[in-house]
Design a protein around this motif. Sequence first.
Motif, short mmCIF file in Angstrom:
data_model
loop_
_atom_site.label_atom_id
_atom_site.label_comp_id
_atom_site.label_asym_id
_atom_site.label_seq_id
_atom_site.Cartn_x
_atom_site.Cartn_y
_atom_site.Cartn_z
N CYS A 137 50.90 99.84 12.76
CA CYS A 137 50.26 99.66 11.45
C CYS A 137 48.77 99.38 11.61
CB CYS A 137 50.93 98.51 10.69
SG CYS A 137 52.56 98.92 10.04
N TYR A 138 48.39 98.62 12.63
CA TYR A 138 46.97 98.35 12.87
C TYR A 138 46.22 99.66 13.12
CZ TYR A 138 48.73 93.61 13.76
OH TYR A 138 49.36 92.40 13.67
N TRP A 139 46.82 100.51 13.95
CA TRP A 139 46.19 101.80 14.27
C TRP A 139 46.12 102.68 13.02
CZ3 TRP A 139 43.67 103.77 18.39
CH2 TRP A 139 43.45 105.15 18.38
N LEU A 140 47.18 102.70 12.26
CA LEU A 140 47.22 103.51 11.05
C LEU A 140 46.18 103.04 10.03
CD1 LEU A 140 48.57 105.74 9.40
CD2 LEU A 140 50.28 104.08 8.66
N ILE A 141 46.08 101.73 9.85
CA ILE A 141 45.09 101.18 8.92
C ILE A 141 43.68 101.55 9.35
CG2 ILE A 141 44.06 99.02 8.09
CD1 ILE A 141 46.90 97.82 8.17
N GLY A 142 43.40 101.41 10.65
CA GLY A 142 42.08 101.78 11.16
C GLY A 142 41.77 103.25 10.93
N SER A 143 42.76 104.11 11.15
CA SER A 143 42.56 105.55 10.96
C SER A 143 42.26 105.88 9.51
CB SER A 143 43.81 106.32 11.41
OG SER A 143 44.09 106.09 12.78
N VAL A 144 42.98 105.22 8.60
CA VAL A 144 42.76 105.44 7.17
C VAL A 144 41.36 104.98 6.77
CG1 VAL A 144 43.47 104.72 4.86
CG2 VAL A 144 45.19 105.36 6.55
N LEU A 145 40.98 103.80 7.25
CA LEU A 145 39.64 103.28 6.92
C LEU A 145 38.56 104.21 7.45
CD1 LEU A 145 40.08 99.45 7.62
CD2 LEU A 145 39.87 100.58 5.40
N GLY A 146 38.74 104.69 8.67
CA GLY A 146 37.76 105.60 9.25
C GLY A 146 37.63 106.88 8.46
#
Length: 241
Positions: A137-146
């Motif tokens: 989820c941390y990785w997914l959230i970062g990808s979405v924000l980017g």
Amino acid sequence: MFRMMKRAFPRTLPVLAGYVFLGIAFGVSLKEQGYGLPWAILMSAVIYAGSMQFAILTPMTQPFAPVTVALMTLLVNARHIFYGLSMLRTYEGTGKWKPYLIFALSDETYSLVCEGAPEDVENRGKWFGAISLMDQCYWLIGSVLGSLIGQLLPFDLTGIDFAMTALFTVIFTEQTADAIKAYRAKELTLTDALFPTSLGLLATLISLLVVGKDSFLLCAMAVMLACFFLRYQTGGKKVSA
């Protein structure tokens, strides 16, 4: 499950710090190649392979070459073969969580689950699942924000990929400190406490000198796996990867 995630959350904080920034870097890079938010979500949810997600960006803009991509994926992620072998006993008896645990075994998640579950945790599969799920989820959230705001940020993101190096440094330091604490508490001998750290440093350095920076990781992993196996077979069963 929420209670398990709440309890495991403090252990995942180093991964949170690293994955969000790395995810943003990936989201920005993906958008620069012409792929928007749906692709960021899809790739982080289905591929979830960190460095491989960055590596696949160039082939995505070139003519379709499945064999080349397959070989590149194998080489980039070959280290997970050794991760999986060393997790056979750890993931034994994890029930319905096991398929997801196998899929979500990233480098940083591997470092966390190697510590094992607390003694009072009855459902080990759920404990490891909570850690694995939060990390993804941390990785997914970062990808979405980017993907959403990365290109709009008013500062240069050059060097953000150093977060991966910093993350491994923090995890390495914490695990070494835990081993020393276990030695002082007489839970481990000095040899057992220092063996994983010393072996990791030595195997990596020798592999780097012998095979070079392009292939040293796979070589180092093979050497460490062999040494851990031999040590276990000869009686050093307290060694933890």
